[in-house]
Structure formats: C-alpha cells, structure tokens
Design a protein around this motif. Sequence first.
Motif, PDB file in Angstrom:
ATOM      1  N   THR A 132      57.097   7.875  -5.143  1.00  0.00           N
ATOM      2  CA  THR A 132      57.820   6.641  -4.815  1.00  0.00           C
ATOM      3  C   THR A 132      59.316   6.885  -4.666  1.00  0.00           C
ATOM      4  O   THR A 132      59.878   7.781  -5.306  1.00  0.00           O
ATOM      5  N   ASP A 133      59.974   6.019  -3.900  1.00  0.00           N
ATOM      6  CA  ASP A 133      61.438   6.101  -3.791  1.00  0.00           C
ATOM      7  C   ASP A 133      62.128   5.655  -5.080  1.00  0.00           C
ATOM      8  O   ASP A 133      63.329   5.892  -5.268  1.00  0.00           O
ATOM      9  N   GLU A 134      61.368   5.015  -5.981  1.00  0.00           N
ATOM     10  CA  GLU A 134      61.997   4.500  -7.213  1.00  0.00           C
ATOM     11  C   GLU A 134      62.506   5.618  -8.117  1.00  0.00           C
ATOM     12  O   GLU A 134      63.314   5.370  -9.016  1.00  0.00           O
ATOM     13  N   PRO A 157      60.117   2.375 -16.896  1.00  0.00           N
ATOM     14  CA  PRO A 157      59.069   3.287 -17.377  1.00  0.00           C
ATOM     15  C   PRO A 157      58.169   3.767 -16.235  1.00  0.00           C
ATOM     16  O   PRO A 157      57.750   4.924 -16.215  1.00  0.00           O
ATOM     17  N   TYR A 158      57.882   2.895 -15.259  1.00  0.00           N
ATOM     18  CA  TYR A 158      57.076   3.321 -14.105  1.00  0.00           C
ATOM     19  C   TYR A 158      57.772   4.453 -13.360  1.00  0.00           C
ATOM     20  O   TYR A 158      57.190   5.522 -13.142  1.00  0.00           O
ATOM     21  N   SER A 159      59.027   4.229 -12.967  1.00  0.00           N
ATOM     22  CA  SER A 159      59.678   5.257 -12.143  1.00  0.00           C
ATOM     23  C   SER A 159      59.942   6.525 -12.943  1.00  0.00           C
ATOM     24  O   SER A 159      59.886   7.632 -12.387  1.00  0.00           O
ATOM     25  N   ASP A 288      65.007 -12.916 -14.438  1.00  0.00           N
ATOM     26  CA  ASP A 288      65.024 -11.640 -13.725  1.00  0.00           C
ATOM     27  C   ASP A 288      64.194 -10.585 -14.463  1.00  0.00           C
ATOM     28  O   ASP A 288      64.012 -10.662 -15.682  1.00  0.00           O
ATOM     29  N   ARG A 289      63.708  -9.595 -13.702  1.00  0.00           N
ATOM     30  CA  ARG A 289      63.026  -8.426 -14.284  1.00  0.00           C
ATOM     31  C   ARG A 289      64.040  -7.625 -15.102  1.00  0.00           C
ATOM     32  O   ARG A 289      65.177  -7.431 -14.654  1.00  0.00           O
ATOM     33  N   ALA A 290      63.632  -7.130 -16.271  1.00  0.00           N
ATOM     34  CA  ALA A 290      64.534  -6.302 -17.094  1.00  0.00           C
ATOM     35  C   ALA A 290      64.868  -5.023 -16.328  1.00  0.00           C
ATOM     36  O   ALA A 290      63.973  -4.363 -15.790  1.00  0.00           O
ATOM     37  N   GLY A 291      66.152  -4.698 -16.276  1.00  0.00           N
ATOM     38  CA  GLY A 291      66.588  -3.458 -15.612  1.00  0.00           C
ATOM     39  C   GLY A 291      66.311  -3.436 -14.115  1.00  0.00           C
ATOM     40  O   GLY A 291      66.162  -2.365 -13.524  1.00  0.00           O
ATOM     41  N   HIS A 292      66.233  -4.589 -13.498  1.00  0.00           N
ATOM     42  CA  HIS A 292      65.829  -4.743 -12.086  1.00  0.00           C
ATOM     43  C   HIS A 292      66.710  -3.915 -11.141  1.00  0.00           C
ATOM     44  O   HIS A 292      67.899  -4.191 -10.985  1.00  0.00           O
ATOM     45  N   ASP A 293      66.131  -2.919 -10.488  1.00  0.00           N
ATOM     46  CA  ASP A 293      66.889  -2.105  -9.530  1.00  0.00           C
ATOM     47  C   ASP A 293      67.368  -2.986  -8.382  1.00  0.00           C
ATOM     48  O   ASP A 293      66.586  -3.741  -7.802  1.00  0.00           O
TER      49      ASP A 293
HETATM   50  O1  DAU Z   1      59.563   1.218  -3.874  1.00  0.00           O
HETATM   51  C1  DAU Z   1      58.231   1.625  -4.030  1.00  0.00           C
HETATM   52  C2  DAU Z   1      57.582   0.830  -5.134  1.00  0.00           C
HETATM   53  O2  DAU Z   1      57.378  -0.497  -4.630  1.00  0.00           O
HETATM   54  C3  DAU Z   1      56.252   1.428  -5.602  1.00  0.00           C
HETATM   55  O3  DAU Z   1      56.491   2.690  -6.159  1.00  0.00           O
HETATM   56  C4  DAU Z   1      55.588   0.506  -6.639  1.00  0.00           C
HETATM   57  O4  DAU Z   1      54.328   1.038  -7.004  1.00  0.00           O
HETATM   58  C5  DAU Z   1      55.403  -0.865  -6.001  1.00  0.00           C
HETATM   59  O5  DAU Z   1      54.833  -1.756  -6.941  1.00  0.00           O
HETATM   60  C6  DAU Z   1      56.750  -1.413  -5.494  1.00  0.00           C
HETATM   61  O6  DAU Z   1      57.628  -1.716  -6.602  1.00  0.00           O
HETATM   62  P1  DAU Z   1      58.515  -3.041  -6.647  1.00  0.00           P
HETATM   63  O7  DAU Z   1      58.835  -3.349  -8.050  1.00  0.00           O
HETATM   64  O8  DAU Z   1      59.647  -2.950  -5.677  1.00  0.00           O
HETATM   65  O9  DAU Z   1      57.441  -4.103  -6.049  1.00  0.00           O
HETATM   66  P2  DAU Z   1      57.079  -5.596  -6.461  1.00  0.00           P
HETATM   67  O10 DAU Z   1      56.185  -6.127  -5.383  1.00  0.00           O
HETATM   68  O11 DAU Z   1      56.620  -5.698  -7.866  1.00  0.00           O
HETATM   69  O12 DAU Z   1      58.473  -6.335  -6.352  1.00  0.00           O
HETATM   70  C7  DAU Z   1      59.219  -6.361  -5.139  1.00  0.00           C
HETATM   71  C8  DAU Z   1      60.517  -7.076  -5.395  1.00  0.00           C
HETATM   72  O13 DAU Z   1      60.226  -8.468  -5.622  1.00  0.00           O
HETATM   73  C9  DAU Z   1      61.234  -6.606  -6.642  1.00  0.00           C
HETATM   74  O14 DAU Z   1      62.640  -6.653  -6.401  1.00  0.00           O
HETATM   75  C10 DAU Z   1      60.859  -7.625  -7.713  1.00  0.00           C
HETATM   76  C11 DAU Z   1      60.672  -8.896  -6.913  1.00  0.00           C
HETATM   77  N1  DAU Z   1      59.634  -9.833  -7.416  1.00  0.00           N
HETATM   78  C12 DAU Z   1      58.412  -9.343  -7.735  1.00  0.00           C
HETATM   79  C13 DAU Z   1      57.419 -10.186  -8.199  1.00  0.00           C
HETATM   80  C14 DAU Z   1      56.050  -9.637  -8.587  1.00  0.00           C
HETATM   81  C15 DAU Z   1      59.924 -11.192  -7.501  1.00  0.00           C
HETATM   82  O15 DAU Z   1      61.040 -11.645  -7.176  1.00  0.00           O
HETATM   83  N2  DAU Z   1      58.927 -12.026  -7.947  1.00  0.00           N
HETATM   84  C16 DAU Z   1      57.692 -11.581  -8.316  1.00  0.00           C
HETATM   85  O16 DAU Z   1      56.834 -12.395  -8.753  1.00  0.00           O
END
Ligand code: DAU
Length: 352
Positions: A132-134, A157-159, A288-293
Amino acid sequence: MSRNILITGGAGFIGSHVVRHFLRNRPDYTILNLDLLTYAGNLENLKDVENQANYFFEKGDIGDAQKVKEILEKYQIDGIIHLAAESHVDRSISDPLVFVRTNLLGTANLLQCVKAYWKNDFKGKRFYHISTDEVYGSLEMDGSLFTEKTPYDPRSPYSASKAGSDHLVRAFYHTYGMPCVISNCSNNYGPNHFPEKLIPLIIHNILQQKPLPVYGAGANVRDWLYVTDHARAIELIFHEGVDGETYNIGGHNEITNLQLVEKICDLMDVKLRRPQGTNKALITFVKDRAGHDLRYAIDASKIETELGWRPEYTLDQGLELTIDWYLQNENWLQHVTSGAYQSYYETQYKTD
Ligand code: DAU
Ligand code: NAD
C-alpha cells in the motif's frame, strides 16, 4: 511457460479481481486461492469462475506453516501473489494485534515456507507482495507525490504492519536471493468492495437512506484507482517487474473525501431518480479517525515508463461502473450485511 500460482487473499476485494483476471488472461496457469475467509473473505465474489478447471480454493491461514507447506507441495507452486492481509485502518486502530499477526507474522511465515520449499532453486520463481501507499506516511497539501524513493513513515497500526511486511520481503531478497517484487498502490474501489470502506459504505447508506459519515471536515485527500486497473498492473508486474524492485501504482485521481461523497450523492440522485440534493442531505460530519493521514498521492511514472502501464478508467468512469454494479447486485450487498455470505463455503465447498 506454464505456472502454478498461489494467490493469497483471493476471496477478498482486490484478490478476487486478481484471481478472475488471471483465469481470463492466463488459461494455461493453475490458480490456487488460499484464504482464511475472515469477515473480509467472500467466495461469492468468485461465483462466476469457481468451476473453472484450472482454479482451486483452499481455506487456510498464511500463518499456518503446516498448511502452507502442504499446499506448496500439493500444487507445486512456482509463483506467489500475496494479498492476504487485514486491510481496514479503523479496525487496526481498535485491534492492532491481529494486524501484526496476519500482515507481519503471516507474511514472515509465508516467506519462510516458500524459501524452504524452493530450496534455493529460484529459477523461474517469483514472490510478489501487494502493498500500500500508506507505508510512505502522509503528504501535505503541496502537490508532492509518493515516489518509490520516499522514505517509509507509517503512522497507523495497519500501515506499520504493511511496512514491516515490505521490509521482510526485501530482506528475503537481499539475504537469500529470493526473487521478490513489491508494489505499493493507492486507494482501490470497484465491485465487491466490502462496505466498511468509504465508497461502498456511502453507496450502501444512500440506498438505505442512512446518514453518510464523513470523518472530520472531509478535507483529507485520497488518490483513487479502479480495481481492474490494479489487477492489470499486478499481472504486468508479476511477469515483467524486476526482482528487488518496487513499483508505485496510482490513478492520478486525487480528491477530498467530502468532494468524493458529494459526487456519489449527485450521481445516485440521478440513478435513483431522487431530486438533486436528496442524498447530500444525508451527509453527517463525525469524529475524525485517530492519527488520520491528511493526503496520499502516487507518482506512477516508474510503472508507466518502464512497464507501459496506464490506468484505463478516470474516477468519473470508475464511479459510474461501481455504482451501477452495486445497483445491479443488491443481493451481494444484502448477503454481506446479513452475514449470509459467510455460509457460502460450508454450503458450496466443504465436502467433509
Ligand atoms: O491507500 C491505500 C489504502 O486505502 C489501503 O492500503 C487500505 O487497505 C484501504 O482500506 C484504504 O485505506 P483508507 O483508510 O484510505 O480507506 P477508507 O475507505 O477506510 O477511507 C478513505 C477515506 O475516507 C479516509 O480518509 C477516511 C475517510 N472515511 C472513511 C470511512 C470508512 C470517512 O470519512 N468516513 C468513513 O466512514
Ligand atoms: P480485503 O480485506 O478485502 O481482503 C483480504 C483477504 O485476505 C480476505 O479475503 C481475507 O479473508 C484474507 N485473509 C485475511 N487474513 C488472512 C490469513 N491470515 N490467511 C489467509 N487469508 C487471510 O483486502 P483488499 O482491500 O482486497 O486488499 C488486499 C491487499 O491489497 C492487502 O494486502 C492490502 O494491504 C493491499 N492493498 C489494498 C488497497 C485497497 O485500497 N483496498 C490498496 C493498496 C494495497
């Protein structure tokens, strides 16, 4: 050249597209899908190809040395495409240890078993890790991009677990000469995406007329890639990538989360014949997500210039396809939300 390929995590979102892509494009290959069928594994993703004669499924854990050894021998595996992982950042925040077990220890076990099975005879072999790019951390809003030379700076923890698994793969390449290649991809989306992730969650909640949760102010940026573009890149890297190298994969589709959610709302107003603005009214800003990139964005020029890969789909095209798929496959979504998908293995596969 015929190959016996082990695809780990092939019942998941991206893995199922990779399995299908190989079955369609490489009919002379044998494809073995090893998947533990965690909550994220869904064999209904592969209904259309499950009866193909060159496709096999084994339920098992990449961390189980006995099982991995058994299937490497049984199918005489000479290529690995390793996708099995815990993949959801939010889950890694509430339960980091399972990410360490699967992504780090599981990958270490897989590498060790493969090395022992290949017995230093690496000719014609390849171990390919899908990452992943993370692992590169978080960018500012300054137009900068992740390149293959960007230092690792994982922050969830994932990244961190994915960064560790990348390092282990490179260590096996440098220490034992095992032929390994890695790719680091941006956010995927498309059919069969589990509705805990942003895009399928928003589509699902719009269908159900439920609130659309946007973290913080929705200002975080992601770089989206349609999943079949990723599957094509994976096939190309598996065959043409250079051992020891890393390839970044991305779609040049940066957008803030709020803009993306609004785009889906507008598209679905039209498709569901709802007055414009109906779905947007469901947007709800949440903690917000903790530590949100803040921002991810990929420089994909290496794979473009060295291997000739280009994404086929723009974000607008990919979103149309994705929304249409969810509208035409409400059964799939219903089985996932009810949990019915988890009995597919017992009813269709299990013989004992
Ligand atoms: O960048 C690659 C990564 O993308 C992969 O390695 C991961 O496996 C994949 O899950 C994904 O990670 P993100 O955390 O970026 O994806 P997610 O869909 O969980 O969230 C996308 C963005 O949206 C992130 O900035 C958090 C935000 N979000 C997410 C959810 C689930 C919201 O605002 N509301 C939500 O309910
Ligand atoms: P997913 O969560 O949809 O699927 C993961 C699959 O792995 C599931 O089928 C699950 O059952 C299986 N699995 C989990 N633990 C296992 C174990 N111990 N043994 C065997 N199988 C196990 O994930 P995804 O989104 O398809 O991601 C696949 C891979 O691609 C992951 O390695 C992820 O880090 C990487 N990746 C994902 C994205 C993305 O946007 N989704 C982007 C870049 C890289």
